[in-house]
Design a protein around this motif. Structure first.
Motif, PDB file in Angstrom:
ATOM      1  N   ASN A 211      69.986  34.470  58.938  1.00 32.05           N
ATOM      2  CA  ASN A 211      70.157  35.318  60.407  1.00 32.05           C
ATOM      3  C   ASN A 211      69.043  35.166  61.200  1.00 32.05           C
ATOM      4  O   ASN A 211      69.284  35.862  62.468  1.00 32.05           O
ATOM      5  N   VAL A 212      67.951  34.498  61.158  1.00 30.81           N
ATOM      6  CA  VAL A 212      67.004  34.410  62.159  1.00 30.81           C
ATOM      7  C   VAL A 212      66.473  33.160  62.544  1.00 30.81           C
ATOM      8  O   VAL A 212      66.659  31.929  61.823  1.00 30.81           O
ATOM      9  N   THR A 213      66.627  32.904  63.955  1.00 25.25           N
ATOM     10  CA  THR A 213      65.871  31.732  64.511  1.00 25.25           C
ATOM     11  C   THR A 213      64.647  32.049  65.332  1.00 25.25           C
ATOM     12  O   THR A 213      64.419  32.853  66.022  1.00 25.25           O
ATOM     13  N   LEU A 214      63.483  31.325  64.789  1.00 22.75           N
ATOM     14  CA  LEU A 214      62.242  31.688  65.470  1.00 22.75           C
ATOM     15  C   LEU A 214      61.727  30.393  65.958  1.00 22.75           C
ATOM     16  O   LEU A 214      61.708  29.111  65.424  1.00 22.75           O
ATOM     17  N   GLN A 215      61.277  30.446  67.261  1.00 22.97           N
ATOM     18  CA  GLN A 215      60.790  29.392  68.053  1.00 22.97           C
ATOM     19  C   GLN A 215      59.384  29.717  68.677  1.00 22.97           C
ATOM     20  O   GLN A 215      59.037  31.019  68.812  1.00 22.97           O
ATOM     21  N   VAL A 216      58.709  28.542  68.834  1.00 19.71           N
ATOM     22  CA  VAL A 216      57.406  28.640  69.204  1.00 19.71           C
ATOM     23  C   VAL A 216      57.331  27.796  70.719  1.00 19.71           C
ATOM     24  O   VAL A 216      57.880  26.860  71.096  1.00 19.71           O
ATOM     25  N   MET A 217      56.855  28.810  71.739  1.00 18.52           N
ATOM     26  CA  MET A 217      56.548  27.931  73.249  1.00 18.52           C
ATOM     27  C   MET A 217      55.238  27.587  73.199  1.00 18.52           C
ATOM     28  O   MET A 217      54.394  28.207  73.009  1.00 18.52           O
ATOM     29  N   PRO A 218      55.157  26.125  73.228  1.00 16.92           N
ATOM     30  CA  PRO A 218      53.964  25.572  73.379  1.00 16.92           C
ATOM     31  C   PRO A 218      53.059  25.818  74.478  1.00 16.92           C
ATOM     32  O   PRO A 218      53.772  25.902  75.620  1.00 16.92           O
ATOM     33  N   THR A 219      51.874  26.055  74.437  1.00 18.27           N
ATOM     34  CA  THR A 219      50.990  26.305  75.442  1.00 18.27           C
ATOM     35  C   THR A 219      51.085  24.903  76.447  1.00 18.27           C
ATOM     36  O   THR A 219      50.929  25.223  77.592  1.00 18.27           O
ATOM     37  N   LEU A 220      51.421  23.730  76.314  1.00 15.45           N
ATOM     38  CA  LEU A 220      51.578  22.831  77.053  1.00 15.45           C
ATOM     39  C   LEU A 220      52.593  22.881  77.945  1.00 15.45           C
ATOM     40  O   LEU A 220      52.789  22.027  78.948  1.00 15.45           O
ATOM     41  N   CYS A 221      53.504  23.816  77.760  1.00 13.45           N
ATOM     42  CA  CYS A 221      54.604  23.708  78.753  1.00 13.45           C
ATOM     43  C   CYS A 221      54.262  24.827  79.860  1.00 13.45           C
ATOM     44  O   CYS A 221      54.087  25.886  79.696  1.00 13.45           O
ATOM     45  N   GLU A 222      53.956  24.179  80.944  1.00 10.99           N
ATOM     46  CA  GLU A 222      53.049  24.569  81.985  1.00 10.99           C
ATOM     47  C   GLU A 222      53.910  25.931  82.654  1.00 10.99           C
ATOM     48  O   GLU A 222      53.070  26.937  83.140  1.00 10.99           O
ATOM     49  N   VAL A 223      55.147  25.757  82.830  1.00  9.21           N
ATOM     50  CA  VAL A 223      55.810  26.873  83.656  1.00  9.21           C
ATOM     51  C   VAL A 223      57.132  27.129  82.990  1.00  9.21           C
ATOM     52  O   VAL A 223      57.875  26.172  82.578  1.00  9.21           O
ATOM     53  N   HIS A 224      57.519  28.215  82.885  1.00  7.87           N
ATOM     54  CA  HIS A 224      58.985  28.768  82.350  1.00  7.87           C
ATOM     55  C   HIS A 224      59.033  29.971  82.771  1.00  7.87           C
ATOM     56  O   HIS A 224      58.430  30.831  83.220  1.00  7.87           O
TER      57      HIS A 224
END
Length: 291
Positions: A211-224
């Motif tokens: 029941n869990v979705t876990l995601q990582v936002m990479p530091t290389l993604c400059e803007v979000h």
């Protein structure tokens, strides 16, 4: 004697910092006042003076009066000892459950109450690991690092409140949980290597739940859209939703559909820009291998 410092000294307020009643917490004030009144009535019913009762339970007379007057939150041990000394047959000890809830800060209690009812939780956290995912050791170090520093008692209170929120993982039916975490906090060895490893292992354990979705936002993604801070959306069985974001609507919880659409758009975009779940798990496993 129970509650002694080891030298026969009776406990005072200095021994229990952080057990004051929050005057803005109406429900907490009412609970502590009721508990204090019951303690006083029971003590008077057996004809015991406050000073003598204090000696019996290991507390100073002034503390006894403050607890009975609803000015201080009694510790669970105090209620157990009072029950024994006053022969209450478990009636005073039974009040520990209500008092336990009052110990949690009002904001945390309200959040925990909403999370406990939510059918779906979506959370993005920018500068730390979500409180719902933290180990006890990680949470303790995080609270101990705050400035100005909390007292030891306040730290334990907040750790307990944070862990109590994690009961959502034991709920049946299980709620749908979605988390997006930033890469940078995952790389910070908060509390040292052992605490850091245990935290990464906890994330992997949770990520395997169906029941869990876990995601990582990479530091290389400059803007979000999450650079302003935390975003949380709680969706309930009746179709209603409550959302909150650090960078929107002054950080206040909102339920208006127009405002919720903005938060849902931001969270949806963040999820789309983050690593997919399988790649996120592989990333955390790689971090763990590097520790």
């Amino acid at each position: 004697m129970h509650g002694d410092s080891g030298e026969g000294r009776l406990r005072t307020e200095a021994d229990e910092p952080g057990w004051e009643v929050d005057p803005d917490d109406d429900w907490g004030v009412a609970v502590v006042a009721t508990v204090g009144r019951q303690l006083k009535l029971r003590r008077e019913a057996v004809g015991m003076r406050a000073a003598d009762f204090g000696v019996a339970v290991g507390y100073g007379e002034d503390m006894v009066y403050k607890i009975e007057g609803g000015k201080r939150i009694p510790q669970p041990e105090y209620l157990d000892r009072a029950d024994e000394v006053l022969g209450a047959g478990g009636l005073l000890s039974a009040m520990k459950e209500d008092v336990k809830k009052v110990r949690y800060p009002k904001k945390v209690r309200e959040l925990g109450h909403m999370e406990a009812r939510a059918a779906e939780i979506q959370a993005y956290v920018c500068h730390s690991i979500s409180g719902l995912l933290q180990t006890a050791a990680h949470a303790r170090v995080a609270f101990e690092s705050r400035q100005p520093p909390y007292s030891e008692d306040e730290v334990e209170r907040m750790v307990a409140a944070r862990l109590a929120r994690q009961s959502i993982f034991e709920r049946r039916p299980a709620p749908s949980l979605s988390f997006v975490l930033e890469e940078a906090p995952l790389r910070r060895p908060l509390g040292g290597t052992m605490v850091w490893r245990q935290q990464l292992e906890r994330l992997l354990e949770v990520s395997r739940l169906r029941n869990v979705t876990l995601q990582v936002m990479p530091t290389l993604c400059e803007v979000h859209p999450g650079l302003d801070g935390k975003i949380e959306l709680l969706k309930f069985e009746d179709g209603t939703t409550v959302g909150r974001a650090d960078g929107a609507f002054n950080g206040r919880p909102v339920s208006d559909p127009r405002q919720l659409r903005i938060l849902e758009l931001r969270y949806g975009t963040i999820r789309a820009q983050a690593l997919p779940p399988r790649e996120s798990t592989a990333f955390i496993e790689q971090l763990l291998g590097e520790t």
